[in-house]
Design a protein around this motif. Structure first.
Motif, PDB file in Angstrom:
ATOM      1  N   SER A 131     -16.368   4.683  10.488  1.00 36.71           N
ATOM      2  CA  SER A 131     -16.157   4.410   9.055  1.00 36.71           C
ATOM      3  C   SER A 131     -14.885   5.090   8.559  1.00 36.71           C
ATOM      4  CB  SER A 131     -17.389   4.842   8.239  1.00 36.71           C
ATOM      5  OG  SER A 131     -17.583   6.232   8.321  1.00 36.71           O
ATOM      6  N   SER A 155     -11.742   3.322   9.955  1.00 35.28           N
ATOM      7  CA  SER A 155     -11.489   1.961   9.497  1.00 35.28           C
ATOM      8  C   SER A 155     -10.683   1.948   8.199  1.00 35.28           C
ATOM      9  CB  SER A 155     -12.811   1.222   9.297  1.00 35.28           C
ATOM     10  OG  SER A 155     -13.441   1.706   8.130  1.00 35.28           O
ATOM     11  N   GLY A 156     -10.612   3.067   7.494  1.00 37.95           N
ATOM     12  CA  GLY A 156      -9.874   3.048   6.233  1.00 37.95           C
ATOM     13  C   GLY A 156      -8.997   4.268   6.074  1.00 37.95           C
ATOM     14  N   LEU A 157      -9.623   5.326   5.706  1.00 39.93           N
ATOM     15  CA  LEU A 157      -8.885   6.550   5.381  1.00 39.93           C
ATOM     16  C   LEU A 157      -7.892   6.930   6.495  1.00 39.93           C
ATOM     17  CD1 LEU A 157      -8.636   9.036   3.484  1.00 39.93           C
ATOM     18  CD2 LEU A 157     -10.508  10.089   4.746  1.00 39.93           C
ATOM     19  N   ARG A 196      -6.856   4.973   9.182  1.00 41.33           N
ATOM     20  CA  ARG A 196      -6.622   3.792  10.008  1.00 41.33           C
ATOM     21  C   ARG A 196      -5.357   3.880  10.845  1.00 41.33           C
ATOM     22  NH1 ARG A 196      -6.333  -0.770   5.699  1.00 41.33           N
ATOM     23  NH2 ARG A 196      -6.593  -2.095   7.546  1.00 41.33           N
TER      24      ARG A 196
END
Ligand code: GDP
Lengths: 302, 670
Positions: free
Chosen positions: B536, B539-541, B543
């Motif tokens: 998780s 996938s964003g913070l 990436r």
């Protein structure tokens, strides 16, 4: 509980004193307009009460139209001297020198120049930011909605669309430079209240209120007193002695007398309660126009 | 008391004027007209009258003007020439044929009639032998809120009209709500036009019941019901012959006898100094209108805000010194001691204090075309005090028709809402319900100087319940970037201490299984918990970061800071990260705070892991992927873990962790 209740008059008195003090505390330069009439006399007494044992901390101002009854002027000067009031007398010099008067110019021009304009001049001259008036709401229908603190713009005009909400006894005394407030501490008094108060407080009033044999002329149904020889000769010749009194006082040619036997306050009240004729009908200016009072107010008078 | 000074309490009721008056025999003024009573007796009786101020409200055409006209007319106080003027008007614009149109009596405002100018309240005066009355007559047009609120502010009683043919309608409810908002204690529901419903008792009873049901939600202690016909004069002045089933009083009889004096507050002394009288060096008096309570010679008083105390030396009035003064008297007092007192200060009894606060809540009625602006500092005038005020928040707006509350950011003309205010200096107040004088205030626009709003202070809440109270200490904290919600407050609210449960272990070691079950368990038990795991976050913070040792370090550094922020706000973080490097785990612990960092090791065999994630390990074996701990990167077995778990027993492991958290008072805290 009875011990802690006030009569109507005592409650009105307490309210008026509160209003007068509020103005003295909140404004830089207030003045009390003194018309010499009975309402003014009550108002001045209330001011004396408000600051007892001190002196009234603002001046009184009388706008002299130069056509007041002579007895009024006499009364004013004696009473002011006796009480040591700080009394300003203002009149419209230009109007006076131009010889403006009701007999020659009619009531409308006279009232405008010698009363309304004179008042505005006086207020401007001394830069008063608050002026007390003795008007009551029950005097006339259009007065019913008047505020106790009535806001006036820089031109002393009353704008019916721009009056401030007035709730409880919290009065908004904020004005910008040049704007002012007319204050009516007697708003909630009725004519009977005024007479009753004068009686109980033994407040001196101009003797013209009491019935006496006086020389009067009948002009269009109004009994006009022959007060001086500025009244045209042909009118004066028709004068006759009648026992009359005045219910309101103003300019003598514009104020009709009523025939009466009432020579004491009690009799005046009795007459008032039985003959029931509204006091203002004896003031000629109000006949000009149904809502003339309203009009005058917009122009700055009252 | 035993001094020989001239002490009296009412200049008018002195013996000299006390002609015997029999209060059971009211005198109508017509008695005088017929010479039935001599004028002295009349005047002596007249001076005993008290004053009742009442409000009339009704929707258009309910018959308000007719009722008022009749009260004025039938109480025989209309002067002759007003009547003759009225006859003229009736012919010109009246609607009642050749009869007098009573409504015209009250409608004399030419400017209003011709130009549609709004007039908020018109005041009418009449009196009977017992009382003088002031009617605040409020027109029922669209400015009704502003008008009614104004009229109600000075009234002791309200007459609310309903049309018997229409019954209790929206306007009736609205008027009643406003009357209760302004604290009027006595309401008369005047059911008018009874002539149009055949003077029917059923109709009347139904309307009364409807009304009773409605007012239970409002705070009006005293309600009366009168059936009448303003037009025909039934039950206006004289009791009606047409409604023998009604045994109550007529409107006027009722107004004459209703007891209102006890509505005043005689208990709590509040003496708001209005004017300091200093005519000479000997006399120093403090003038005021007694707002509530009794002020007596000899009383010990306390001065607000200075807190100094003294004794009342004298209660001075033009008519002689008084033993005491009560509301609404205007007097002047002198004190035994020289104390510095100015306008706006308040004298009270030391054992009966008002609230002295800068922060309070009020019901506010917005009176100005210009809507409320939360960034404006308004003037507030409260008793004889004027200071600046800021509106912190509108808690809700009340719909006057439905009484429904809704959330709103500001108020506009005729809106009513509950607001939170902060003044520049403390004011001395009581709740409006308890004290109309010290519970009311106006707001003045600093630019136009218009009276833009009026308010009624609500019973003070405990300070910590009030939102957005900003103290000087708060301001300092904010300036320093310190939160205003303390750790202790969060701990109490969440019943937990912000902490991080950090689960380390190889790929496929069962970290996520443990983390996710633990999160659900904590959540179900009421904890405030957040879970973070590699996929998780990446996938964003994070990436842009790969699995190289350098990026892995940066990845974990960021996660550690997220945990720290969450823990600072009292939230529990459950983290599931391989974090193979002992020195990185140590750095993470330092960022989060050693005391809040709880390390758990999933002690799985390589065999177990490979069985869980066969593809991944195969890829690494083939060299198709690099940097896989346990394959081409070392995994440092932690020495300092709280627990080393067997992944095959994760449901037991969760219990172990829960016990551990409870024992450490992490969750639940208490
Ligand atoms: N039948 C009947 N008509 C009434 C009564 N009271 C008032 N009205 C009529 O209702 C109309 C509206 O009355 P008005 O007093 O002007 O109402 P307002 O708008 O509330 O002031 C007028 O035509 C009145 O004559 C009543 O008791 N019975």
């Amino acid at each position: 509980m009875k011990a802690y209740s006030l009569t109507n008059l005592k409650e009105l008195e307490a309210e008026a004193i509160y209003i007068i003090r509020e103005v003295a505390a909140e404004f830089q330069n207030p003045v009390m307009l003194y018309s010499i009439g009975k309402d003014s006399s009550v108002m001045v007494r209330l001011a004396e009460k408000a600051f007892y044992p001190g002196k009234v901390p603002f001046p009184l101002m009388h706008i002299d139209s130069k056509w007041k009854f002579r007895e009024m002027i006499e009364f004013r000067d004696n009473y002011a001297r006796e009480k040591g009031w700080d009394l300003i007398v203002h009149y419209n010099k230009e109007g006076f020198e131009a010889g403006i008067g009701p007999f020659t110019h009619g009531s409308k021009v006279h009232t405008d120049v010698m009363k309304t304009q004179a008042l505005l001049q006086g207020l401007d001259k001394y830069k008063f930011d608050a002026a007390f008036g003795g008007a009551r709401r029950d005097e006339e229908k259009s007065r019913a909605k008047e505020r106790i603190f009535s806001f006036r713009d820089r031109f002393h005009q009353w704008d019916p669309k721009n009056q401030r909400p007035e709730l409880w006894d919290i009065y908004n005394a904020k004005v910008h430079k040049g704007e002012s407030i007319r204050v009516f501490p007697l708003s909630n008094w009725t004519e009977l209240d005024i007479w009753q108060y004068i009686r109980l407080e033994k407040i001196p009033i101009v003797p013209l209120y009491y019935a006496k044999e006086r020389p009067v002329v009948n002009l269009d149904g109004n009994l006009i007193l022959v007060d001086d020889d500025r009244m045209p000769e042909e009118m004066r010749q028709r004068a006759e002695m009648r026992k009359v009194r005045f219910r309101t006082l103003g300019c003598y040619p514009l104020t009709g007398a009523v025939e009466s036997e009432a020579d004491t306050i009690e009799k005046i009240v009795e007459e008032m309660m039985t003959i029931t004729k509204s006091e203002r009908t004896t003031r000629v200016i109000d006949f000009d126009q149904e809502a003339s009072m309203e009009q005058k107010k917009r122009e700055g008078y009252f | 008391m035993n001094e020989k000074t001239n002490i009296k309490n009412d200049g008018f009721t002195a013996a000299e004027n006390s002609a015997p008056v029999n209060p059971s025999e009211p005198l109508r003024s017509s008695d005088t007209a017929e010479g039935g009573m001599d004028i002295l007796a009349f005047l002596n009786q007249d001076q005993q009258k008290d004053l009742l101020r009442f409000l009339t409200a009704g929707s258009v055409d309910d018959g308000k003007s007719t009722l008022i006209g009749r009260l004025l007319f039938d109480s025989k106080k209309l002067y002759e020439d007003q009547l003759s003027a009225l006859e003229r008007d009736s012919k010109r614009e009246g609607h009642a044929g050749d009869d007098i149109d009573y409504a015209l009596l009250t409608d004399g405002l030419k400017a209003e009639r011709e130009q549609g100018i709004t007039i908020d309240v018109a005041y009418r005066y009449f009196s009977t032998a017992r009382r003088k009355f002031i009617i605040a007559d409020t027109p029922g047009h669209e400015q009704y809120t502003r008008n009614m609120v104004t009229g109600a502010s000075t009234a002791n009683l309200a007459i609310i009209l309903v049309d018997a043919t229409a019954g209790v309608i929206t306007q009736t409810r609205r008027h009643t709500f406003l009357v209760s908002l302004l604290g009027i204690k006595h309401v008369v529901l005047a059911v008018n036009k009874m002539d149009l419903v055949g003077y029917s008792q059923e109709v009347f009873d139904k309307i009364c019941n409807d009304y009773r049901n409605f007012i239970t939600q409002l705070d009006i202690p005293d309600v009366h019901f009168i059936p009448l016909s303003a037009l025909k004069g039934d039950n206006v002045v004289e009791p009606s012959q047409k409604m023998p089933w009604y045994h109550g009083k007529s409107v006027l009889e009722f107004l004459e006898i209703i007891h209102i004096n006890s509505d005043r507050n005689f208990n709590d002394l509040r003496y708001p100094v209005q004017y300091v009288l200093r005519p000479d060096h000997d006399f120093r008096g403090f003038s005021a209108r007694v707002a509530s309570g009794i002020i007596r010679r000899g009383d010990t008083i306390k001065v607000l805000p200075s807190g100094k105390t003294s004794k009342i030396r004298s209660v001075v009035s033009y008519d002689g010194d008084l033993e005491y003064a009560f509301p609404p008297q205007s007097v002047t007092v002198t004190l035994e001691d020289e104390i510095d007192i100015s306008r706006g200060d308040m004298l009270v009894h030391p054992d009966n204090m008002p609230h002295v606060e800068r922060h309070f809540e009020a019901m506010l009625v917005w009176m100005d075309e210009k809507p409320m602006d939360l960034s404006t500092n308004y003037f507030i005038k409260h008793t004889t005090n004027t200071t600046k005020v800021r509106i912190d928040e509108v808690r809700y707006k009340v719909d006057v028709n439905t009484l429904v509350k809704s959330k709103l950011d500001w108020l506009s003309l005729n809106d009513i809402g509950r607001v939170v205010l902060t003044t520049t200096k403390p004011i001395f107040f009581d709740p409006y319900r308890k004290n109309r004088q010290t519970g009311s205030f106006i707001l003045i626009d600093p630019i136009t100087h218009n009276t833009c709003a009026v308010g009624m202070i609500i019973d003070r809440l405990s300070i910590k319940d009030l939102p957005s109270r900003i103290t000087d200490a708060d301001r300092e904290k904010i300036a320093n970037g310190q939160p205003l919600v303390s750790e202790a407050v969060r701990t109490t609210r969440y019943n937990q201490r912000g902490s991080t449960i950090w689960i380390t272990g190889l790929h496929g070691s069962g970290k996520n299984e443990l983390a996710f079950i633990l999160e659900r368990n904590l959540f179900e038990k009421g904890a405030v918990v957040v879970s973070l795991d590699g996929s998780s976050v990446r996938s964003g913070l994070n990436r842009e970061l790969d699995f190289s040792p350098a990026d892995r370090a940066e990845h974990l550094r960021r996660v550690a800071h997220v945990c720290r922020l969450l823990n600072d706000q009292g939230i529990i973080a459950v983290c599931s990260f391989i974090s193979p490097d002992a020195s990185l785990r140590k750095q993470v612990a330092q960022i989060i705070g050693e005391a809040r960092f709880h390390l758990i090791y999933m002690d799985a065999t390589m065999e177990f892991c490979r069985k869980n994630k066969p593809e991944l390990y195969e890829k690494a074996d083939r060299g198709a992927t690099e940097f896989l701990p346990g394959v081409d990167l070392p995994f440092d077995r932690p020495e300092n873990a709280c627990f080393a778990f067997n992944p095959e027993k994760n449901s037991e492991n969760v219990e172990v962790i829960l016990d551990y958290l409870a024992e450490k008072k992490i969750f639940p805290f208490a």
